[in-house]
Design a protein around this motif. Structure first.
Motif, PDB file in Angstrom:
ATOM      1  N   GLY A  66       3.218 -13.312  -3.188  1.00 25.22           N
ATOM      2  CA  GLY A  66       3.071 -14.648  -4.198  1.00 25.22           C
ATOM      3  C   GLY A  66       2.829 -13.979  -5.485  1.00 25.22           C
ATOM      4  N   TYR A  67       2.645 -12.562  -5.603  1.00 27.91           N
ATOM      5  CA  TYR A  67       2.493 -12.133  -7.111  1.00 27.91           C
ATOM      6  C   TYR A  67       3.914 -11.978  -8.019  1.00 27.91           C
ATOM      7  CZ  TYR A  67       1.272  -8.120 -10.340  1.00 27.91           C
ATOM      8  OH  TYR A  67       0.974  -7.669 -11.570  1.00 27.91           O
ATOM      9  N   HIS A  68       3.870 -12.653  -8.757  1.00 23.87           N
ATOM     10  CA  HIS A  68       5.081 -13.104  -9.764  1.00 23.87           C
ATOM     11  C   HIS A  68       6.271 -13.593  -8.790  1.00 23.87           C
ATOM     12  CE1 HIS A  68       2.991 -11.674 -13.396  1.00 23.87           C
ATOM     13  NE2 HIS A  68       2.705 -10.603 -12.998  1.00 23.87           N
ATOM     14  N   GLY A  69       5.661 -14.063  -7.664  1.00 18.58           N
ATOM     15  CA  GLY A  69       6.785 -14.837  -6.759  1.00 18.58           C
ATOM     16  C   GLY A  69       7.321 -13.644  -5.707  1.00 18.58           C
ATOM     17  N   PHE A  70       6.694 -12.708  -5.787  1.00 20.64           N
ATOM     18  CA  PHE A  70       7.189 -11.764  -4.690  1.00 20.64           C
ATOM     19  C   PHE A  70       6.836 -12.111  -3.337  1.00 20.64           C
ATOM     20  CE2 PHE A  70       7.049  -7.690  -2.108  1.00 20.64           C
ATOM     21  CZ  PHE A  70       7.907  -7.092  -2.387  1.00 20.64           C
ATOM     22  N   PRO A  71       7.715 -12.088  -2.257  1.00 20.51           N
ATOM     23  CA  PRO A  71       7.538 -12.544  -0.961  1.00 20.51           C
ATOM     24  C   PRO A  71       6.771 -11.988   0.115  1.00 20.51           C
ATOM     25  CG  PRO A  71       9.884 -12.006  -1.326  1.00 20.51           C
ATOM     26  CD  PRO A  71       9.005 -11.454  -2.690  1.00 20.51           C
ATOM     27  N   GLY A  72       6.611 -10.671  -0.165  1.00 20.43           N
ATOM     28  CA  GLY A  72       5.902  -9.922   0.901  1.00 20.43           C
ATOM     29  C   GLY A  72       4.637  -9.452   0.688  1.00 20.43           C
ATOM     30  N   SER A  73       4.144  -8.943   1.682  1.00 21.04           N
ATOM     31  CA  SER A  73       2.660  -8.315   1.788  1.00 21.04           C
ATOM     32  C   SER A  73       3.020  -6.926   1.530  1.00 21.04           C
ATOM     33  CB  SER A  73       2.057  -8.399   3.194  1.00 21.04           C
ATOM     34  OG  SER A  73       1.895 -10.003   3.165  1.00 21.04           O
ATOM     35  N   ILE A  74       3.975  -6.183   1.458  1.00 16.78           N
ATOM     36  CA  ILE A  74       4.367  -4.861   1.437  1.00 16.78           C
ATOM     37  C   ILE A  74       5.622  -4.979   0.422  1.00 16.78           C
ATOM     38  CG2 ILE A  74       3.441  -3.718   3.355  1.00 16.78           C
ATOM     39  CD1 ILE A  74       6.153  -3.539   4.859  1.00 16.78           C
ATOM     40  N   CYS A  75       5.739  -3.733  -0.276  1.00 17.69           N
ATOM     41  CA  CYS A  75       7.041  -3.212  -0.764  1.00 17.69           C
ATOM     42  C   CYS A  75       7.472  -2.282   0.138  1.00 17.69           C
ATOM     43  CB  CYS A  75       6.827  -2.807  -2.206  1.00 17.69           C
ATOM     44  SG  CYS A  75       6.346  -3.984  -3.485  1.00 17.69           S
ATOM     45  N   SER A  76       8.789  -2.402   0.731  1.00 17.46           N
ATOM     46  CA  SER A  76       9.299  -1.642   1.853  1.00 17.46           C
ATOM     47  C   SER A  76      10.804  -0.975   1.051  1.00 17.46           C
ATOM     48  CB  SER A  76       9.799  -2.350   3.034  1.00 17.46           C
ATOM     49  OG  SER A  76      10.390  -3.461   2.732  1.00 17.46           O
ATOM     50  N   SER A  77      10.447   0.032   0.550  1.00 20.33           N
ATOM     51  CA  SER A  77      11.626   0.884  -0.323  1.00 20.33           C
ATOM     52  C   SER A  77      12.360   1.989   0.567  1.00 20.33           C
ATOM     53  CB  SER A  77      11.167   1.329  -1.702  1.00 20.33           C
ATOM     54  OG  SER A  77      10.436   0.217  -2.248  1.00 20.33           O
ATOM     55  N   VAL A  78      13.441   1.614   1.085  1.00 16.47           N
ATOM     56  CA  VAL A  78      14.126   2.824   1.954  1.00 16.47           C
ATOM     57  C   VAL A  78      15.444   3.458   1.169  1.00 16.47           C
ATOM     58  CG1 VAL A  78      15.422   3.020   4.112  1.00 16.47           C
ATOM     59  CG2 VAL A  78      13.781   1.119   3.774  1.00 16.47           C
ATOM     60  N   ASN A  79      15.261   4.788   1.303  1.00 18.60           N
ATOM     61  CA  ASN A  79      16.263   5.815   0.930  1.00 18.60           C
ATOM     62  C   ASN A  79      16.188   5.501  -0.499  1.00 18.60           C
ATOM     63  OD1 ASN A  79      16.624   6.682   3.534  1.00 18.60           O
ATOM     64  ND2 ASN A  79      18.155   5.085   3.950  1.00 18.60           N
ATOM     65  N   GLU A  80      17.327   5.086  -0.992  1.00 20.09           N
ATOM     66  CA  GLU A  80      17.578   5.063  -2.399  1.00 20.09           C
ATOM     67  C   GLU A  80      16.881   4.153  -3.433  1.00 20.09           C
ATOM     68  OE1 GLU A  80      20.287   1.860  -1.169  1.00 20.09           O
ATOM     69  OE2 GLU A  80      19.873   3.937  -0.402  1.00 20.09           O
ATOM     70  N   ILE A 101       6.242   2.907   1.727  1.00 15.34           N
ATOM     71  CA  ILE A 101       5.738   1.431   2.049  1.00 15.34           C
ATOM     72  C   ILE A 101       4.436   1.398   0.803  1.00 15.34           C
ATOM     73  CG2 ILE A 101       4.173   0.101   3.513  1.00 15.34           C
ATOM     74  CD1 ILE A 101       7.101   0.314   4.343  1.00 15.34           C
ATOM     75  N   ASP A 102       4.323   0.299  -0.089  1.00 16.36           N
ATOM     76  CA  ASP A 102       3.425   0.235  -1.060  1.00 16.36           C
ATOM     77  C   ASP A 102       2.650  -1.115  -0.650  1.00 16.36           C
ATOM     78  OD1 ASP A 102       1.773  -0.079  -3.013  1.00 16.36           O
ATOM     79  OD2 ASP A 102       3.389  -0.168  -4.810  1.00 16.36           O
ATOM     80  N   CYS A 103       1.214  -0.986  -0.664  1.00 16.89           N
ATOM     81  CA  CYS A 103       0.689  -2.344   0.102  1.00 16.89           C
ATOM     82  C   CYS A 103      -0.876  -2.284  -0.708  1.00 16.89           C
ATOM     83  CB  CYS A 103       0.129  -1.787   1.466  1.00 16.89           C
ATOM     84  SG  CYS A 103      -0.821  -3.146   2.319  1.00 16.89           S
ATOM     85  N   GLY A 104      -1.200  -3.561  -0.832  1.00 14.27           N
ATOM     86  CA  GLY A 104      -2.296  -4.016  -1.528  1.00 14.27           C
ATOM     87  C   GLY A 104      -3.203  -5.253  -0.944  1.00 14.27           C
ATOM     88  N   ALA A 105      -4.494  -5.108  -1.034  1.00 16.40           N
ATOM     89  CA  ALA A 105      -5.330  -5.976  -0.526  1.00 16.40           C
ATOM     90  C   ALA A 105      -6.375  -6.325  -1.416  1.00 16.40           C
ATOM     91  CB  ALA A 105      -5.797  -5.688   0.948  1.00 16.40           C
ATOM     92  N   ILE A 106      -6.748  -7.708  -1.518  1.00 15.70           N
ATOM     93  CA  ILE A 106      -8.008  -8.124  -2.104  1.00 15.70           C
ATOM     94  C   ILE A 106      -9.072  -8.556  -1.253  1.00 15.70           C
ATOM     95  CG2 ILE A 106      -9.018  -9.758  -4.084  1.00 15.70           C
ATOM     96  CD1 ILE A 106      -5.602 -10.561  -4.194  1.00 15.70           C
ATOM     97  N   LEU A 107     -10.338  -7.870  -1.208  1.00 12.97           N
ATOM     98  CA  LEU A 107     -11.488  -8.269  -0.647  1.00 12.97           C
ATOM     99  C   LEU A 107     -12.634  -8.596  -1.592  1.00 12.97           C
ATOM    100  CD1 LEU A 107     -12.583  -8.340   2.229  1.00 12.97           C
ATOM    101  CD2 LEU A 107     -13.595  -6.068   2.060  1.00 12.97           C
TER     102      LEU A 107
END
Length: 263
Positions: A66-80, A101-107
């Motif tokens: 939901g960060y600026h509308g991002f739909p995922g809990s990770i960014c999954s960036s493959v190859n290029e 794989i980029d990931c963030g959490a709030i606690l």
């Protein structure tokens, strides 16, 4: 004229750093779980579900979702894909893929943010060296997180680390232009912006408790990228593969402290 001391990179108390480390440890666990799940035939949407489950089971919230509308809990960036790849059922992992794989959490209101790159099965030598060079560049940046350094001392250390890795592996790595690290705390992205190259001894002062997300992004070719029509996915203009490593790091009296440890 009077010499003005540069303003500090925003800093936290020891207790606040512990709170950030608690969030960061959840991110580390999520990244390990995703890597363990990343097999041939698995989609990046399935990897996203793995990460979200780890984060929510720990009582935390995925900071990307939901960060600026991002739909995922990770960014999954493959190859290029450099960064900000959207998890999708249509992106299915294959042997030899290079996955970032980029990931963030709030606690309890505090953020952890971390990324790494790994291979699916056997990686080509160039791709393995690219990922290792990016990791080494990050480590060089982390080592510069000491009191009385300036912001761009970290940038310069990352750049120097990249050039040293290039010599070590006998190839030139592109430092992705226009992207970099950032301040972090009660928000994921805060000032200052941390470039991954540049001249030393400029910008805000690092003090005990200063926190930054350090995240080099390197390629096997160009420094130039384009954002795709989805407004998120960043790809290399020449189609060369890219790697991305990131830790959230604090300055302490005892040296740099990684706030996103991995089990």
């Amino acid at each position: 004229m009077a010499f003005r001391k540069p303003k500090p990179v925003p800093f936290k108390s020891a207790g606040e750093l512990d709170a950030m480390a608690a969030a960061g440890a959840i991110v580390g666990r999520a990244l390990v779980a995703v890597r363990d799940a990343a097999k041939v035939g698995v989609s990046t949407l399935e990897l996203d579900a793995v990460a979200e489950a780890v984060i929510r089971d720990a009582g935390a919230v995925p900071s990307f979702k939901g960060y600026h509308g991002f739909p995922g809990s990770i960014c999954s960036s493959v190859n290029e894909v450099v960064v900000h790849g959207i998890p999708s059922k249509d992106v299915v992992l294959a042997e030899g893929d290079l996955v970032s794989i980029d990931c963030g959490a709030i606690l309890d209101g505090w953020h952890g943010d971390s990324a790494w790159t790994f291979g699916v099965g056997e990686l080509a030598q160039a791709d393995a060296e690219l990922s290792e060079a990016t990791r080494l560049s990050m480590e060089a940046g982390i080592a510069a997180m000491v009191p009385d350094n300036r912001l761009t001392d970290v940038s310069h250390a990352i750049e120097t680390g990249t050039r040293a890795a290039g010599k070590q592996f006998g190839r030139t790595f592109g430092i992705v232009d226009g992207y970099g690290g950032h301040g972090i705390g009660r928000e994921m992205h805060m000032e200052p912006f941390l470039a991954n190259e540049g001249k030393p001894n400029r910008g805000p002062l690092l003090v005990i408790g200063s926190t930054l997300a350090i995240e080099p992004m390197l390629t096997l070719g160009t420094e130039d990228t384009t954002v795709l029509a989805d407004d998120w996915t960043v790809v290399t203009d020449d189609g060369s593969r890219s790697a991305h490593w990131e830790h959230t790091v604090a300055v302490t009296a005892d040296g740099p402290r990684i706030l996103t440890p991995r089990p």
